[in-house]
Design an enzyme around this catalytic site. Structure first.
Site: not given
Length: 751
Positions: A36, A91
C-alpha cells in the site's frame, strides 16, 4: 442429492464458496509499505503512463467478472440478482478449479438493458474479461452484442456459447461416426431461447445449411409469416413451410437438438427420424427424452444429454474455463466466432484420441473410446485445458485480436501443465476407485448425525456398504430428526445381534491370556468399538471407521488388541496426507510411535511407501528427516535416522529413499538438486518420515494451520484390516475420504 445436503455444503465453515487470498507477503512493515502506501504509488504512476502495464502490476489479466442480473437462473427462472449469487460463486469455483482463473461474481440488480450495459462498461478497468450469466432471452442477445462492440476485453455469454461450442463438437464427431455430412443434415431444434439460438448459429458456422435448420418453440415451428412469439433472433430461421408442430417438422430429420423441456421428444417422433439419428436432449435435469426410453426406441441412435449419469454429457465446463484461459493469455480484445469454432474443433479432436488410464480412474474405472457413447471428452479429463486453451489462443492470433501473441506455443502448453496440480485429483481418484468395488465398512458411532449424513451420501454415491452399530430405534430417530435417509442400511445392535455369543467367545479366546475373563469378554464385546473390531477380525466387515466421539488412544487400542498387525509387520504407524495447492505430501509417523528406533523408522518408511503406491497410485519418494543433512551434525539421534536409511536401501533397493536431511533441504525448491545432486529423488520427495512423534505431530499441525493444507487422516498403516481413526473435529469430507481409503485398502487386501 438432498436439499439439506446442498444447503449445508454452502453454509459450513466459511460461508459461500469463494474467498480472496493475497498473493504477496504482508507480514512486515516493509511489506505493508510496498503493498500500500507509499510503495503502491509507483505502479499507479506507471499504469497512468501506459495502461497496458495494468496487466503487469495488477491481477487484471487473470481476473474475470461473472456478471448477472438473475433473470434466468438455471432452469428456475427470474429469481433476481441476490438469489442468483450461489450460481455465480459456483461459476467462480469452476473457473478456478479447471483453469486457475480468478473471479469476482457481480450480481447487478438491474433489468433495464441500457443501465445494465452501463454498469458492465464501467467495470472494464478491473477485469480482463466478462462472463455474462443467467440473463434471460432476448435481452441477453442485445446485452452481449452491445458490450462486445463497446468494450476492449472479451465478453462471453456462456448460456449461449458454452452449450453451442460443446454441442457443435459433439455434432462434428457424431457426423464422423455416422458418415453424415454437415451440409446435408436436416437439423430440428426444440427451444428458441439463448442456448438454442446460439447452438443453431454455431452449427451453421460449422457447416449446417440455414435452409436445412428448423426452429420450434412453445408455439410450434418458427415459419415465415408467423407473428405470435417471434423476435428478430428467431426470424433468421423462419422459412416457408406447411409444417406447424415439432412432430411434423422432425420427420426424416438427421439431428434433434433440445434446449427446451422434459418430454418434448416422444418415442414416436424419434422413430420418425432418419437412419442413425443424432439426438441432443439437453434439458436439465430431465431431458427432452430420457436415456433409457431413447435407447429402447432406437438402437441406431447417438444420444447426448446434459446429465452426468449418462454417456455424452454436454457440460459447459468443457468450454468456458479453457476458452477464457486462452483468450486471457493472449490478451484478446474479444472472443470471436473463429475462437469458438477452434474450441469446438479441439474438443472434437481430443475425443478421438486414446483416453489415458488417469481419466478412466476419475470415472470409477469406466473405459472410454471414440464411438457412439463417447463423442466428447469428459469434464475431468486434464487434457482439455491443454487442447482447448492453445487452440483458442492460436485462433485469436490468427484473426488479429490477440494483443500479446504467444511466441512459443510448446512452452505455453508446458506452462498450462504447471497449472494442473494433482492435489484434488488424488482425493477424487481414491473416491472413484472405491466406487469400483464397494466394501463393507462398519461405523461404531452409528447414532452420530454426522456419521449418518456421511453414510447416507456414500450410499447414494456407491462408495461403500455401511454397517451402523447402535440401537436401531435410536439411530432411526436421530436420522429422522436430521432429515437423513438411511433406508436399506444395515444396523446392528451389539447387545442383541444373533451371533453375539460367537463374537464373545472369539474375543475371549483371543485375550484370555491377557487377563480377560469370560465376564470381561461379554462386557467388552458390548462396547461398539470392540464389537466393530471383532467384525473385522471375523470377516463380517472389511474395514472400520471410528473416533468421532472418542479420544485417539481409546479408539486405536481396541483395534490393536483385536485386529492386530498385518503379517510380517511389527509396528503400526500413522500417516497424514497433506493436500496443498500444487503438491501432495505424506507425513509419517504422526500418531503412533513416540520414539521409534532406526529399525522401526525403516519399517515406517516402507509401510508408508506401500500406502502411497498401492492406495494413492503415486510413486513414493522418501525423505528421512532430521536436524542434520547428510552428516552435517554428529549425534545419536542423527545416527538413528542414518541407520533407518541404510536398512531401507538394503531391504527395498528399488524404493527411492534418502536422508538424513533437514525439512528445508527436502522441500526447498532446487536445494537437493543444487547441493546434493547424487540424491535420487527427482522432483523432490513426497513422503516425509519424521524421527519421532513429537516432530511429526507438530509438523503436520503447523502445515495444516499455517499453509491451509487439506488433510486426510490419520491413516493407519500396517493393520491386519483397514481401520482408520477420525479426529474429534472431523467434518463430512473427512469421513468420506477416510472411508474411501478404507474401501480401497480392502480391495487391495483381497487381491
Amino acid at each position: 442429492m438432498k436439499k439439506q445436503e446442498a444447503l449445508d455444503y454452502h453454509s459450513m465453515g466459511r460461508k459461500g464458496k469463494i474467498e480472496v487470498i493475497a498473493t504477496k507477503p504482508c507480514s512486515t512493515a516493509r511489506d505493508l509499505s510496498l503493498a500500500y502506501s507509499p510503495g503502491v504509488a509507483e505502479p499507479c504512476l506507471a499504469i497512468e503512463k501506459d495502461p497496458e502495464l495494468a496487466y503487469e502490476y495488477t491481477a487484471k489479466g487473470n481476473l474475470v467478472a461473472v456478471l448477472s442480473n438473475g433473470t434466468a437462473v438455471l432452469g428456475l427462472g427470474n429469481l433476481g440478482a441476490l438469489a442468483g449469487k450461489p450460481v455465480m460463486e459456483g461459476k467462480g469455483v469452476l473457473f478456478k478449479r479447471f483453469a486457475d482463473i480468478d473471479v469476482f461474481d457481480i450480481e447487478v440488480d438491474e433489468t433495464d438493458i441500457d443501465r445494465f450495459c452501463q454498469v458492465a462498461r464501467a467495470l472494464e478497468p478491473t477485469f480482463g474479461g466478462i462472463n455474462l450469466e443467467d440473463i434471460k432471452a432476448p435481452e441477453c442477445f442485445e446485452i452481449e452484442t452491445r458490450l462486445k462492440k463497446e468494450m476492449n476485453i472479451p465478453v462471453f455469454h456462456d448460456d449461449q456459447h458454452g452449450t453451442a461450442i460443446i454441442s457443435t463438437a459433439a455434432l462434428m464427431n457424431a457426423c464422423e461416426i455416422t458418415g453424415k455430412k454437415m451440409p446435408d443434415l436436416k437439423v430440428v431444434f426444440s427451444g428458441a431461447g439463448a442456448s438454442a439460438i446460439a447452438c443453431a448459429n454455431m452449427m451453421i458456422e460449422a457447416g449446417v445449411k440455414l435452409e436445412n435448420l428448423w426452429l420450434c418453440d412453445t408455439k410450434g415451428l418458427v415459419y415465415t409469416g408467423r407473428t405470435e412469439g417471434n423476435n428478430k433472433y428467431k426470424d433468421k430461421f423462419a422459412k416457408p413451410s406447411e409444417w406447424r408442430t415439432l412432430a411434423d417438422t422432425i420427420k426424416d430429420a438427421d439431428v434433434f437438438v433440445g434446449c427446451s423441456s422434459k418430454g418434448a421428444l416422444t418415442p414416436e417422433m424419434l422413430l420418425s427420424m432418419a437412419k442413425n439419428p443424432i439426438v441432443f436432449a439437453l434439458a436439465n435435469p430431465d431431458p427432452e427424452i430420457d436415456y433409457p426410453t431413447a435407447m429402447a426406441t432406437r438402437k441406431d441412435i447417438i444420444l447426448a444429454t446434459g446429465r452426468s449419469d449418462y454417456p455424452n454429457q454436454v457440460n459447459n465446463v468443457l468450454g468456458f474455463p479453457f476458452i477464457f484461459r486462452g483468450a486471457l493469455d493472449v490478451r484478446a480484445s474479444e472472443i470471436n466466432e473463429p475462437m469458438k469454432i477452434a474450441a469446438a474443433k479441439a474438443l472434437a479432436a481430443l475425443a478421438r484420441q486414446e483416453v489415458p488410464e488417469s481419466v478412466s480412474r476419475a470415472y470409477a474405472g469406466q473405459k472410454f473410446s471414440f464411438g457412439p457413447e463417447y463423442i466428447i471428452p469428459k469434464p475431468f479429463d486434464p487434457r482439455v485445458l491443454l487442447w482447448v486453451a492453445p487452440a483458442v489462443a492460436q485462433a485469436a492470433m490468427d484473426t488479429g485480436v490477440a494483443r500479446k501473441p504467444i511466441a512459443d506455443m510448446k512452452a505455453y502448453i508446458e506452462r498450462l501443465e504447471g497449472l494442473q496440480g494433482r492435489s484434488k485429483d488424488v482425493i477424487r481418484s481414491v473416491v472413484h476407485r472405491a466406487k469400483e468395488n464397494p466394501k463393507r465398512v462398519v461405523f461404531p458411532e452409528g447414532d452420530h448425525p454426522l456419521i449418518l449424513q456421511a453414510v447416507s451420501q456414500m450410499v447414494d454415491e456407491g462408495i461403500c456398504i455401511p454397517i451402523l452399530l447402535g440401537e436401531p430405534a435410536k439411530i432411526q430417530a436421530v436420522a429422522a430428526d436430521h432429515g437423513i435417509g438411511i433406508e436399506g442400511i444395515e444396523i446392528l445392535d451389539p447387545g442383541t445381534v444373533a451371533w453375539r455369543q460367537e463374537a464373545e467367545e472369539a474375543f475371549f479366546d483371543l485375550r484370555k491370556r491377557r487377563g480377560v475373563t469370560r465376564t470381561e469378554a461379554k462386557r467388552q464385546i458390548r462396547r461398539r468399538i470392540y464389537f466393530g473390531a471383532m467384525m473385522c477380525r471375523m470377516g463380517k466387515a472389511d474395514g472400520m471407521i471410528a473416533g468421532l466421539t472418542m479420544y485417539y488412544p481409546d479408539t486405536i487400542r481396541p483395534c490393536l488388541e483385536v485386529i492386530g498387525t498385518r503379517k510380517g509387520v511389527k509396528k503400526v504407524c500413522g500417516v497424514y496426507t497433506m493436500v496443498l495447492k500444487n503438491r501432495v505430501l505424506f507425513f509419517s509417523d504422526t500418531t503412533m510411535n513416540i520414539e521409534p528406533t532406526g529399525e522401526e523408522l525403516a519399517e515406517i518408511a516402507m509401510l508408508t511407501s506401500d500406502l502411497v503406491k498401492d492406495t494413492f497410485n503415486m510413486e513414493p519418494k522418501v525423505a528421512m528427516l532430521s536436524f542434520s543433512s547428510f552428516g552435517s551434525v554428529e549425534h545419536p539421534l542423527v545416527r538413528k535416522v542414518q541407520k533407518a536409511v541404510e536398512i531401507v536401501k538394503a531391504t527395498r533397493p528399488e524404493l527411492k529413499c534418502d536422508g538424513e536431511m533437514q525439512a528445508d533441504t527436502a522441500l526447498g525448491e532446487g536445494i537437493l538438486a543444487e547441493n546434493y545432486p547424487w540424491v535420487d529423488l527427482p522432483g523432490g520427495p513426497n513422503v516425509l518420515i519424521f524421527p519421532d512423534l513429537t516432530s511429526g505431530n507438530i509438523g503436520y499441525k503447523l502445515v495444516q494451520r499455517l499453509a491451509g493444507a487439506e488433510v486426510i487422516g490419520p491413516i493407519t498403516c500396517g493393520m491386519a484390516a483397514p481401520v482408520h481413526v477420525l479426529q474429534r473435529h472431523s467434518d463430512l469430507n473427512d469421513i468420506i475420504h477416510l472411508t474411501a481409503l478404507t474401501v480401497v485398502e480392502a480391495q487391495q487386501k483381497q487381491k
